[in-house]
Design an enzyme around this catalytic site. Structure first.
Site, PDB file in Angstrom:
ATOM      1  N   CYS A 192     -45.827 -13.686  29.567  1.00 11.58           N
ATOM      2  CA  CYS A 192     -45.889 -14.778  30.036  1.00 11.58           C
ATOM      3  C   CYS A 192     -44.506 -15.436  30.513  1.00 11.58           C
ATOM      4  CB  CYS A 192     -46.513 -15.825  29.102  1.00 11.58           C
ATOM      5  SG  CYS A 192     -46.415 -17.493  29.573  1.00 11.58           S
TER       6      CYS A 192
ATOM      7  N   ARG B 207     -56.683 -19.854  37.975  1.00 12.67           N
ATOM      8  CA  ARG B 207     -55.985 -20.070  36.527  1.00 12.67           C
ATOM      9  C   ARG B 207     -54.960 -20.980  36.515  1.00 12.67           C
ATOM     10  NH1 ARG B 207     -53.718 -17.756  31.642  1.00 12.67           N
ATOM     11  NH2 ARG B 207     -55.334 -17.666  30.064  1.00 12.67           N
TER      12      ARG B 207
END
Ligand code: IMP
Length: 525
Positions: free
Chosen positions: A321, A419
């Protein structure tokens, strides 16, 4: 209800400070606990129990049906990713639900008509992507007239023949009444050496079917399987927040999905709350987990305004991430878990800690901070059960592991763009990577379980709820961190050190004052 760790986090909050896993250690405590007797039961959502608190991430390089089957067989649960069409995702759910289909009766087994041609059946099999090869054959009144198997299809050269000319007829079959128990069916099939046992009602219509390989699978390691009330493996699936969400959920429910996960990077938004509310309104009996969030107020909103049955916590801790790097937002994961758990503590809704687990200790710390389950991507990435091929890079076996917000995932899938609330022009919030191939996920889970038991032993907790009660933390400095890891030695691979010490010479071993094997086991329980 106040807990020991609350003061630790409250003090930090006063200073607008936050911590993540490697900055804290759990205090040890008096223990009377035998490690094998520790309960690792947790919950993923209000009504979805776990025998082990492990969840595989809804990522296209982590959880398809293979991983979900493995996770549920190991007592956890897998969340099938959504970088595919809803129809295909429902097919993945069906594969999991049918994996331990001990008694195929409700829904009934797939039957074909005796007058259909072999070619028609084969086409139907391909079109519907049935994961099995054999079918019961019925006449126009639904009465059982035979079975057609993979072998029958293979040996039927002329595929225009009718099924009734290629099948094994009813007169050559062993059948049983629907009253037969699972154990009796297993014993009968062993005795008669039959791979299939159709169940027939008194009027000759089909009542069900036993398949031997299913029975064998179901009987091995059954007590660890995470199964629903019908004995089928539990499975979750990720969904989005778009217009088609209700139709999407309906497709998943038709395959008896246990939990849906509203899977977004920012769960504290009107579109997520609206989607959760809509799904709960339309399907009140279905558990909905929503996320991701990292603040207490956000977690509370998800369950009070959205009526979510589970809250997923983690904004930015994931190994792949880059959200925090590129947006400057988020909260270190230990603090995030505690804040969210504290906010929903009296609601009966469990928290799932999602992301950032890179050592076994992080699993315990996430649970100790208040989570009832831990979702992992990196830990399970590279295992045999993940989607994707094994590659060779510089002589090493590797598999791809990529963020759902990575450039390639966003390019490949609209779901990935949704998302992260991105349209066609997208700004990635994740990276693409390769990780070493690491064999079967059962080994990974087995090791995680062993270390988790040890941790609970050190704390003196016999279960996850007791860990929640007893957990208390100390913040550690970088010097403390250094001391915690092996230090001042050159760590050698296990094989080298075993070979260098001739452990076969027991006497010399004792003379040098080493613990013998049993003592060593006691030391670590
Ligand atoms: P890991 O276990 O540390 O690898 O983290 C896995 C978690 O990271 C997933 O369950 C997601 O919540 C999150 N995640 C997946 N892909 C991305 C991404 O591209 N950017 C940010 N977070 C991601």
């Amino acid at each position: 209800m106040e807990r020991r760790k609350d003061a630790f986090f409250a003090e930090m909050e006063r200073q607008r400070d936050a911590v993540t896993f490697d900055e804290v250690l759990l205090k040890t405590g008096y223990s009377t606990i035998e490690l094998p007797k520790i309960s690792l039961v947790g919950r993923f959502s209000r009504n979805c129990p776990l025998k082990r608190p492990f969840v595989s991430a809804a990522m296209d390089t982590v959880t398809g049906y293979r991983m979900a089957i493995a996770m549920a067989r190991l007592g956890g649960i897998g969340v099938i990713h959504r970088n595919m069409s809803p129809k295909k995702q429902a097919w993945h759910v069906a594969r999991v639900k049918n994996h331990l289909n001990v008694r195929i009766a409700d829904p009934p087994p797939v039957c074909v008509r005796d007058t259909a041609t072999v070619e028609e059946v084969l086409n139907e099999r391909r079109r519907k992507r049935y994961p099995f090869e054999s079918f019961l054959v019925v006449d126009e009144n639904g009465k059982l007239v035979g079975v057609i198997t993979g072998q029958d299809f293979d040996f039927c050269v002329d595929k225009t023949r009718q099924v009734r000319t290629a099948m094994t007829p009813r007169s050559d079959l062993e059948v049983a009444s629907p009253e037969i128990s699972d154990d009796e069916a297993f014993e009968a099939m062993v005795r008669m050496k039959k791979k299939r046992l159709p169940l027939e009602n008194e009027d000759g219509t089909v009542a069900g079917l036993f398949v031997f390989s299913d029975l064998v699978r179901a009987r091995s390691g059954t007590n660890m399987h995470n199964t629903d009330e019908r004995g089928n493996l539990r499975v979750a699936a990720a969904i989005g927040v778009g217009d088609g969400v209700l139709e999407h959920v309906e497709l998943l429910l038709n395959e008896r999905v246990d939990v849906v996960v509203v899977d977004t990077a920012h769960g504290d938004s009107e579109r997520v709350l609206k989607a959760v509310r809509r799904v709960k309104m339309e399907f009140p009996m279905l558990d909905v987990v929503a996320g991701n969030v990292s603040e207490g107020d956000s977690a509370r909103r998800l369950i009070e305004d959205g009526r979510a049955d589970g809250v997923k916590v983690g904004q930015g801790p994931g190994s792949i991430c880059s959200t925090r790097t590129v947006t400057g937002t988020g909260c270190p994961q230990m603090t995030a878990i505690h804040q969210c758990e504290l906010a929903v503590r009296d609601s009966g809704v469990p928290v799932c800690a999602d992301g950032g687990i890179s050592t076994p200790a992080h699993v315990t710390l996430a649970l100790a901070a208040g989570a009832e389950s831990v979702m992992m991507g990196r830990m399970f990435a590279g295992t045999k059960e993940t989607p994707g091929e094994t590659l060779f890079r510089q002589g090493q076996r590797v598999k791809v592991y990529r963020g759902m917000g990575s450039r390639s995932a966003m390019r490949d899938s609209r779901a990935s763009r949704e998302r992260y609330s991105q349209s066609d022009k997208f700004a990635p919030e994740g990276v693409e990577a390769v990780v070493p191939y690491q064999g079967s996920v059962s080994e990974v889970v087995g090791n995680l379980e062993g270390w988790l038991r040890s941790s609970l032993g050190y704390v003196g907790a016999s279960s996850i709820p007791e860990l929640h009660e007893k957990a208390d933390f100390r913040r550690i400095s970088s010097e403390g961190r250094k001391e915690s890891d092996p230090h001042d030695v050159t760590v050698t691979p296990e094989a080298v050190s075993s070979a260098a010490m001739d452990l076969s010479d027991d006497e010399a071993f004792d003379d040098e004052g080493f613990l013998d094997e049993n003592d060593a086991a006691d030391w670590y329980q």
